[in-house]
Enzyme design. Structure first.
Site, PDB file in Angstrom:
ATOM      1  N   GLY A  46      -2.057   0.147  -3.211  1.00  0.00           N
ATOM      2  CA  GLY A  46      -1.883  -1.155  -2.313  1.00  0.00           C
ATOM      3  C   GLY A  46      -2.359  -1.313  -1.550  1.00  0.00           C
ATOM      4  N   GLN A  51      -4.860  -3.167   7.026  1.00  0.00           N
ATOM      5  CA  GLN A  51      -5.931  -2.549   6.482  1.00  0.00           C
ATOM      6  C   GLN A  51      -6.771  -3.794   6.454  1.00  0.00           C
ATOM      7  OE1 GLN A  51      -3.687  -0.356   3.161  1.00  0.00           O
ATOM      8  NE2 GLN A  51      -5.395   0.561   3.909  1.00  0.00           N
ATOM      9  N   CYS A  94      -5.389   7.041   0.192  1.00  0.00           N
ATOM     10  CA  CYS A  94      -5.039   5.568   1.454  1.00  0.00           C
ATOM     11  C   CYS A  94      -6.461   5.022   1.973  1.00  0.00           C
ATOM     12  CB  CYS A  94      -4.896   6.094   2.844  1.00  0.00           C
ATOM     13  SG  CYS A  94      -4.754   5.172   4.572  1.00  0.00           S
ATOM     14  N   LEU A  95      -6.832   3.484   1.172  1.00  0.00           N
ATOM     15  CA  LEU A  95      -7.414   2.792   0.979  1.00  0.00           C
ATOM     16  C   LEU A  95      -8.829   3.155   2.677  1.00  0.00           C
ATOM     17  CD1 LEU A  95      -6.882   0.320  -1.231  1.00  0.00           C
ATOM     18  CD2 LEU A  95      -8.392   2.033  -1.648  1.00  0.00           C
ATOM     19  N   HIS A 136       5.010   4.494   2.791  1.00  0.00           N
ATOM     20  CA  HIS A 136       2.998   3.903   2.799  1.00  0.00           C
ATOM     21  C   HIS A 136       2.893   3.471   3.399  1.00  0.00           C
ATOM     22  CE1 HIS A 136      -1.277   6.146   2.629  1.00  0.00           C
ATOM     23  NE2 HIS A 136      -1.518   4.400   2.130  1.00  0.00           N
ATOM     24  N   GLU A 137       3.563   1.782   2.989  1.00  0.00           N
ATOM     25  CA  GLU A 137       2.822   0.797   3.185  1.00  0.00           C
ATOM     26  C   GLU A 137       3.542   0.215   4.405  1.00  0.00           C
ATOM     27  OE1 GLU A 137      -0.216  -0.375   1.974  1.00  0.00           O
ATOM     28  OE2 GLU A 137      -0.417   1.361   0.385  1.00  0.00           O
ATOM     29  N   HIS A 140       1.972   1.309   6.659  1.00  0.00           N
ATOM     30  CA  HIS A 140       0.993   0.766   7.625  1.00  0.00           C
ATOM     31  C   HIS A 140       1.342  -0.102   8.724  1.00  0.00           C
ATOM     32  CE1 HIS A 140      -2.465   2.436   5.765  1.00  0.00           C
ATOM     33  NE2 HIS A 140      -1.891   2.258   4.486  1.00  0.00           N
TER      34      HIS A 140
END
Ligand code: K1U
Ligand code: ZN
Length: 171
Positions: A46, A51, A94-95, A136-137, A140
């Site tokens: 994702g 990000q 998480c990236l 999660h997204e 963000h």
């Protein structure tokens, strides 16, 4: 299409509340192309626009590496309209916080409304990893990170580690 740099903590932009998309136009479609290119390159399952430093409520996802049955998906202006009382735990990554994984407890099922790439509205119900990844997204897009759902002790430890690494790069 371009692979864009993924911003990492402690970059303050990750704490911004992203703006809703007013019109799904060619600029948004180009942003979605770049998000997919960046997400697959990372690799990740994702990615939210913030990000890559763009504060718009746009999310891409592809769970096919982790779970069968899903392909590339786009969520524009995603919003949780219902969440189950029942919760589930998943070890999240998480990236923007590379190589750090921690178990997070979230509602097991959610309903999410969003727009597709044609600007058409949808509402879906998600469970399992799909529900976890959506939450999660969406977090963000609201400036929330998965480490906000773990203990303060663990959160402070990881923030300190990444702040130290960022200072080293600056020096
Ligand atoms: O938003 C992000 O930072 C992406 C993140 C999404 C996510 C992972 C796990 C639980 C919830 C949300 C990632 O993609 S981390 C990398 C990852 O999970 C993965 C990478 C390659 C293959 C399989 C999984
Ligand atoms: Zn993340």
């Amino acid at each position: 299409m371009a692979v864009r740099e993924i911003i990492k903590i402690p970059d303050k932009r990750l704490r911004l509340k992203s703006d809703p998309v007013k019109r799904v136009d060619s600029g948004i479609r180009k942003l979605v192309d770049d998000l997919f290119e960046t997400m697959y390159d990372a690799p990740g399952i994702g990615l939210a626009a913030i990000q890559i430093g763009i504060a718009k409520r746009v999310v891409t996802m592809d769970l096919s590496k982790k779970e069968g049955g899903h392909e590339s998906q786009v969520f524009i202006n995603p919003e949780i309209t219902w969440q189950s009382k029942e919760t589930s735990k998943y070890e999240e990554g998480c990236l923007s916080i590379p190589e750090y994984y921690e178990e997070v407890e979230r509602p097991a099922r959610v309903k999410v409304k969003y727009l597709d790439l044609d600007g058409k509205p949808h509402e879906i119900e998600a469970s399992g990893l799909f529900a976890t990844c959506l939450q999660h997204e969406i977090d963000h897009t609201n400036g929330v990170l998965f480490i906000d759902h773990i203990s303060k002790l663990k959160r402070d430890r990881v923030i300190k580690k990444f702040a130290k690494a960022a200072k080293k790069v600056e020096a």
